[in-house]
Design a protein around this motif. Structure first.
Motif, short mmCIF file in Angstrom:
data_model
loop_
_atom_site.label_atom_id
_atom_site.label_comp_id
_atom_site.label_asym_id
_atom_site.label_seq_id
_atom_site.Cartn_x
_atom_site.Cartn_y
_atom_site.Cartn_z
N GLY A 293 89.35 91.40 26.57
CA GLY A 293 89.81 92.64 27.18
C GLY A 293 89.49 93.85 26.33
O GLY A 293 89.06 94.89 26.83
N SER A 297 86.88 96.39 27.91
CA SER A 297 87.51 97.64 28.35
C SER A 297 86.88 98.84 27.65
O SER A 297 86.66 99.88 28.28
CB SER A 297 89.02 97.61 28.10
N LEU A 309 86.88 98.18 35.64
CA LEU A 309 87.94 98.10 34.63
C LEU A 309 89.25 97.64 35.27
O LEU A 309 89.97 96.80 34.70
CB LEU A 309 88.12 99.47 33.97
N GLY A 313 91.34 94.16 34.53
CA GLY A 313 92.77 94.09 34.23
C GLY A 313 93.49 93.07 35.10
O GLY A 313 94.33 92.31 34.62
N MET A 375 93.45 95.53 25.45
CA MET A 375 92.72 96.46 26.32
C MET A 375 92.97 97.91 25.93
O MET A 375 92.04 98.72 25.89
CB MET A 375 93.12 96.22 27.78
#
Length: 444
Positions: A293, A297, A309, A313, A375
């Motif tokens: 992540g 990201s 993105l 998630g 992230m």
């Protein structure tokens, strides 16, 4: 531009990072498992490793935030297809952090006794803690160097080489632990807890050397320090300072946990140490998907690929929660054998078993918190992460611990506080992320 966030590609990043993550805490967990089975003062030795481990973890987590800073900036430049503009930053960042680690070593070494008295250590446990720390601390600069190199590789979307480094370091550590702790009859005398410390330091030095070689041979990034400082160095330092404050808040929670467990008695700090190392092991397993992540990201933000993105998630919520459930199930299936890996002391085992189930139930929620934490680091949102952890430590963790401790819950109090803390950390990250990027995805 198309960006690959398929299950296959996410796992291509996540699985090597997962293996790396498991290998990192094995340096301390191996010490625990091997030292915990010696014939002389095993409980005191486990307690000492736990106390020193808590302090060293604090230092590594505080100063090791360079990995996230370097990874975030490099990955964003990769996403924007401007990698050549960032090549001098990793060397400058690495030099800054290694110099800082040497300063910490010089100032903490003479005050080792006072540091561990602050953790409520006394008697034999204090003596062992000081002996263990005065060896282990020399591995600190090498560890931070390796962590900085990891950050560079992650920014380049590469988790394979950090995995290789970590595997070699772990194998070396395990072999040296067995040899130096137990000794070889007629050749090497048993060194007990000091042997475990030497094994860890040697492994850390070897990992640093391999990191340097791989970065030199396998990338175009130079570790040759040169001036002037890169324009991104102020942003990097700001990121690290925000994470520094954040990590102080994190380690405040760890300090309270270790200090309270130590105050309950030797069997409690020994049981807590085993539980904490297993919890951290779970965190580092989850770090595989957290790292994916983090890496993706930053790249997607740099490319302004907001729809992708958001999809990333959503997928990481599913993967992370599922991984946490699997870890919890494995833990329940192997409940008693896991404890016996670390010690045969009945009082310690009985104390450990009473609260281990809380650690296992936490795992799915830890997965979500740690993945979104990764992230946000990848996107450079260090200020928000700082503020969130300050608030949750101050108004969730500490009050929860004090309340349940007042009811004489002992280890239950500590782990219930950690559970509440994890939920309070994870939920806002998911809400804020979705609110911000769902809106951006609709307008871009």
């Amino acid at each position: 531009m198309q960006h690959d966030i398929s299950f296959k590609y996410i796992n291509k990043l996540a699985i090597p990072a997962l293996i790396t993550g498991v290998a990192e805490p094995l340096l301390s967990t191996t010490d625990l498992a091997i030292v915990g089975n010696i014939q002389e003062n095993a409980t005191e030795s486990i307690a000492a490793i736990g106390i020193v481990g808590a302090f060293l973890s604090m230092l590594i987590w505080v100063f090791g935030q360079t990995r996230s800073g370097i990874s975030s900036i490099v990955s964003q430049y990769v996403g924007a297809q401007k990698l050549d503009d960032i090549k001098s930053l990793p060397a400058q960042a690495t030099v800054i952090i290694v110099l800082a680690s040497i300063v910490i070593l010089v100032f903490s070494y003479p005050f080792a006794k006072e540091i561990f008295e602050f953790y409520n250590a006394s008697g034999q446990v204090l003596e062992y803690s000081v002996d263990y720390y005065k060896i282990r601390v020399f591995g600190f600069p090498f560890t931070l160097f390796t962590i900085a190199v990891y950050g560079t590789f992650r920014g380049l979307q590469n988790t394979y080489y950090p995995m290789i480094i970590a595997i070699i370091g772990t194998v070396v550590n395990i072999v040296l632990d067995i040899v130096l702790v137990y000794g070889i009859d007629g050749y090497i005398p048993p060194m007990h807890i000091q042997g475990a410390a030497y094994a860890s330091v040697i492994a850390q030095i070897i990992m640093a050397v391999i990191s340097l070689i791989l970065l030199y041979k396998k990338t175009n990034i130079s570790l040759k320090f040169q001036l002037p400082f890169h324009d991104e160095i102020p942003r990097f330092i700001t990121m690290v300072l925000n994470l520094f404050v954040r990590t102080i808040a994190l380690n405040t929670a760890l300090y309270f946990g270790t200090s309270y467990a130590t105050g309950y008695g030797n069997e409690y700090i020994a049981a807590y140490t085993i539980g904490l190392n297993l919890w951290l092991m779970g965190a580092f397993i989850i770090d595989g998907y957290s790292s994916a992540g983090n890496i993706l990201s930053g790249k997607l933000l740099g490319a302004k690929a907001y729809k992708t993105l958001v999809t990333l998630g959503n997928r990481l919520i599913l993967y992370g929660f599922s991984l946490g459930v699997v870890m919890a199930i494995i833990g329940f299936l192997l409940y008693e054998p896991i404890g016996r890996l670390f010690t045969q002391e009945k009082e310690v085992l009985d104390t450990f078993y009473t609260s281990f189930w809380i650690i296992l139930l936490m795992q799915p929620f830890c997965s979500l918190a740690f993945i979104y934490d990764g992230m946000f680091k990848g996107m450079g949102e260090m200020k928000y992460l700082r503020n969130l952890l300050l608030v949750t430590t101050g108004i969730v963790f500490i009050p929860t611990l004090l309340f349940f401790d007042s009811l004489d819950y002992k280890l239950y109090a500590i782990w219930i506080a950690f559970f509440a803390w994890i939920i309070a950390r994870g939920l806002p990250l998911i809400i804020v992320f979705r609110k911000k990027f769902l809106a951006l995805a609709k307008t871009h």
